[in-house]
Design an enzyme around this catalytic site. Structure first.
Site, PDB file in Angstrom:
ATOM      1  CB  ILE A  39      17.539   4.705   0.394  1.00 29.27           C
ATOM      2  CG1 ILE A  39      15.948   3.888   0.157  1.00 29.27           C
ATOM      3  CG2 ILE A  39      16.583   4.683   2.419  1.00 29.27           C
ATOM      4  CD1 ILE A  39      15.363   2.714   0.133  1.00 29.27           C
ATOM      5  CG  ASP A  52       2.681 -11.144  -1.304  1.00 27.06           C
ATOM      6  OD1 ASP A  52       2.556  -9.381  -1.764  1.00 27.06           O
ATOM      7  OD2 ASP A  52       0.858 -11.181  -1.534  1.00 27.06           O
ATOM      8  CE1 TYR A  65       5.867  -2.534  -3.926  1.00 30.27           C
ATOM      9  CE2 TYR A  65       5.037  -5.092  -4.451  1.00 30.27           C
ATOM     10  CZ  TYR A  65       5.249  -4.033  -3.578  1.00 30.27           C
ATOM     11  OH  TYR A  65       5.642  -4.270  -2.124  1.00 30.27           O
ATOM     12  CD1 TRP A  99      -1.552  -9.070  -0.824  1.00 34.82           C
ATOM     13  CD2 TRP A  99      -4.102  -9.728   0.285  1.00 34.82           C
ATOM     14  NE1 TRP A  99      -2.343 -10.301  -1.454  1.00 34.82           N
ATOM     15  CE2 TRP A  99      -3.541 -10.390  -0.903  1.00 34.82           C
ATOM     16  CE3 TRP A  99      -5.233  -9.650   1.263  1.00 34.82           C
ATOM     17  CZ2 TRP A  99      -4.967 -11.138  -2.071  1.00 34.82           C
ATOM     18  CZ3 TRP A  99      -6.126 -10.245  -0.161  1.00 34.82           C
ATOM     19  CH2 TRP A  99      -5.809 -10.665  -1.031  1.00 34.82           C
TER      20      TRP A  99
HETATM   21  N1  NAP Z   1       2.042  -1.695   1.946  1.00 36.29           N
HETATM   22  C1  NAP Z   1       2.046  -3.388   1.863  1.00 36.29           C
HETATM   23  O1  NAP Z   1       0.498  -4.165   1.777  1.00 36.29           O
HETATM   24  C2  NAP Z   1       2.999  -4.327   0.897  1.00 36.29           C
HETATM   25  C3  NAP Z   1       3.291  -6.069   0.966  1.00 36.29           C
HETATM   26  C4  NAP Z   1       4.023  -6.747   1.167  1.00 36.29           C
HETATM   27  C5  NAP Z   1       5.178  -5.938   1.215  1.00 36.29           C
HETATM   28  N2  NAP Z   1       5.449  -5.076   1.471  1.00 36.29           N
HETATM   29  C6  NAP Z   1       6.663  -4.771   1.900  1.00 36.29           C
HETATM   30  O2  NAP Z   1       6.832  -3.730   3.005  1.00 36.29           O
HETATM   31  C7  NAP Z   1       7.764  -2.760   3.406  1.00 36.29           C
HETATM   32  C8  NAP Z   1       6.782  -1.890   3.656  1.00 36.29           C
HETATM   33  O3  NAP Z   1       6.049  -1.513   3.128  1.00 36.29           O
HETATM   34  P1  NAP Z   1       4.695   0.148   4.156  1.00 36.29           P
HETATM   35  O4  NAP Z   1       3.432  -0.323   3.417  1.00 36.29           O
HETATM   36  O5  NAP Z   1       5.019   0.265   5.216  1.00 36.29           O
HETATM   37  O6  NAP Z   1       5.045   1.564   2.902  1.00 36.29           O
HETATM   38  P2  NAP Z   1       4.745   2.199   2.723  1.00 36.29           P
HETATM   39  O7  NAP Z   1       3.883   2.760   4.305  1.00 36.29           O
HETATM   40  O8  NAP Z   1       4.366   2.484   1.465  1.00 36.29           O
HETATM   41  O9  NAP Z   1       5.872   3.423   3.134  1.00 36.29           O
HETATM   42  C9  NAP Z   1       6.916   3.030   2.440  1.00 36.29           C
HETATM   43  C10 NAP Z   1       7.615   4.480   2.729  1.00 36.29           C
HETATM   44  O10 NAP Z   1       9.451   4.321   2.193  1.00 36.29           O
HETATM   45  C11 NAP Z   1       9.650   5.538   2.270  1.00 36.29           C
HETATM   46  N3  NAP Z   1      10.452   5.725   1.276  1.00 36.29           N
HETATM   47  C12 NAP Z   1       9.995   6.089   0.140  1.00 36.29           C
HETATM   48  N4  NAP Z   1      10.716   6.037  -1.210  1.00 36.29           N
HETATM   49  C13 NAP Z   1      12.294   6.569  -0.083  1.00 36.29           C
HETATM   50  C14 NAP Z   1      13.680   7.098  -0.160  1.00 36.29           C
HETATM   51  N5  NAP Z   1      13.647   6.830  -1.528  1.00 36.29           N
HETATM   52  N6  NAP Z   1      13.976   6.951   0.888  1.00 36.29           N
HETATM   53  C15 NAP Z   1      13.456   6.907   1.871  1.00 36.29           C
HETATM   54  N7  NAP Z   1      12.045   6.451   2.084  1.00 36.29           N
HETATM   55  C16 NAP Z   1      11.278   6.241   1.101  1.00 36.29           C
HETATM   56  C17 NAP Z   1       8.243   6.310   1.925  1.00 36.29           C
HETATM   57  O11 NAP Z   1       8.430   7.722   2.626  1.00 36.29           O
HETATM   58  P3  NAP Z   1       7.361   9.251   1.493  1.00 36.29           P
HETATM   59  O12 NAP Z   1       5.973   8.583   2.119  1.00 36.29           O
HETATM   60  O13 NAP Z   1       7.608  10.378   1.959  1.00 36.29           O
HETATM   61  O14 NAP Z   1       7.865   9.253   0.206  1.00 36.29           O
HETATM   62  C18 NAP Z   1       7.081   5.978   3.498  1.00 36.29           C
HETATM   63  O15 NAP Z   1       7.657   6.283   4.242  1.00 36.29           O
HETATM   64  C19 NAP Z   1       8.043  -1.980   2.305  1.00 36.29           C
HETATM   65  O16 NAP Z   1       9.227  -3.200   1.814  1.00 36.29           O
HETATM   66  C20 NAP Z   1       7.608  -3.080   0.905  1.00 36.29           C
HETATM   67  O17 NAP Z   1       7.726  -3.315   0.240  1.00 36.29           O
HETATM   68  C21 NAP Z   1       3.823  -3.726   1.247  1.00 36.29           C
END
Ligand code: NAP
Length: 291
Positions: free
Chosen positions: A46, A111, A134, A159
């Site tokens: 992206i 959050d 972040y 979380w």
């Molecule tokens: N995890 C949490 O605790 C948490 C808490 C609050 C909000 N969120 C939000 O929830 C959403 C989903 O989080 P998640 O936990 O599913 O995250 P995640 O497991 O870390 O997955 C993020 C994905 O984004 C991909 N990515 C990173 N850079 C990219 C790029 N330049 N182009 C395309 N894809 C890319 C990664 O691919 P690669 O691994 O190949 O880099 C990974 O598959 C995010 O917006 C996050 O900010 C997460």
């Protein structure tokens, strides 16, 4: 011309190999009438404006669900440029693509846009004040979406864990096998959220066809500290590991985190008529999938 009633809804999912992306792939099976296009970071980076433009020109998406993000909260402190590139600039490119091609953007935020100084749940009207890189990068991404688009949903969640990828639950399960005692922070409060529940409600937004665009808070129900979360995991699997509650001061991390980041979900629940699951119920549902 009127649209056919059963028009296929075409949905682009970015970051499809992350926790939320994988859970969306599972939930998608329940929506055979939707045409999902799941793109991992290798299929669609992206941060490539040209890549986004090419894809949006070749396919007409009704929705784009952006699950791609830079989520390494501590690493972001020293990798600021990359965090802002993925969480802010790339979100701008997606929003621009969505605007040009009349695609509704569903963007996920966090959050961690809040500083945690409140002691009652954060509403969508509360003023963000991120404590770490972040959070600041995610907030900038939100701002781009709001400036560029009218037809968007931003969903802040918290979380997040699942049977996929890296997360707190998996770390605890690993430590539970390696150690007899661990220390876990007990003075940060939030709401653990199962990515599968979030995936279900995202598709509920799509299927509801409600055009109440804007900013929403969604998490599982209830409040926990990381210590409570760890204790619930070990209680459920019957591991008698000794867990010592400690303070944030005793466990310094590169990124500062909000002490309190519980979010008020009433706007989301009222508009989309969804029940939010208790965090412990969801945890109990997911643990057997991980072990
Ligand atoms: N995890 C949490 O605790 C948490 C808490 C609050 C909000 N969120 C939000 O929830 C959403 C989903 O989080 P998640 O936990 O599913 O995250 P995640 O497991 O870390 O997955 C993020 C994905 O984004 C991909 N990515 C990173 N850079 C990219 C790029 N330049 N182009 C395309 N894809 C890319 C990664 O691919 P690669 O691994 O190949 O880099 C990974 O598959 C995010 O917006 C996050 O900010 C997460």
């Amino acid at each position: 011309m009127e649209e056919p009633i059963n028009k296929f809804i075409k949905i682009l999912v970015t970051g499809a190999k992350g926790q939320l992306g994988r859970c969306l792939q599972d939930v998608a099976i329940r929506f055979p009438n939707y045409d999902f296009h799941f793109k991992s970071s290798t299929d669609l980076d992206i941060t490539s404006k040209a890549g986004i433009e090419t894809l949006f020109e070749s396919e007409k998406f009704d929705y784009c669900i952006n699950c791609a993000a830079y989520t390494a909260v501590d690493k972001a402190e020293t990798d600021q440029e990359k965090a802002f590139l993925v969480n802010a600039e790339a979100v701008k490119y997606l929003a621009e693509g969505c605007k040009e091609h009349k695609t509704i953007l569903i963007h996920i935020s966090t959050d961690f846009v809040f500083d945690g100084a409140k002691r009652t749940p954060y509403t969508e009207e509360d003023i963000p004040n991120p404590k770490n890189v972040y959070g600041a990068s995610k907030l900038k991404g939100e701002h781009y979406v709001q400036e560029i688009l009218e037809h968007y949903f931003i969903i802040r969640t918290s979380w997040v864990y699942s049977e996929y990828g890296h997360n707190f639950v998996k770390t605890m399960l690993r430590l539970g096998k390696e150690r007899k005692e661990i220390s876990v922070v007990n003075d940060q409060l939030g709401s653990p959220t199962y990515a599968g529940d979030l995936a279900s409600v995202i598709l509920k937004i799509v299927s509801s066809k409600k055009v109440r665009y804007g900013l929403y808070h969604y998490s599982n129900e209830g409040v926990a500290s990381w210590y409570d979360f760890a204790k619930a995991i070990f209680d459920k699997i019957g591991n008698e590991i000794h867990i010592t509650p400690i303070t944030t001061l005793e466990f310094p991390t590169p990124a500062k985190r909000p002490e309190f980041s519980v979010m008020d979900k009433s706007k989301f629940k009222n508009i989309f008529k969804v029940e939010t699951e208790e965090w412990k119920d969801s945890l109990n549902k997911v643990l057997p999938l991980i072990k």
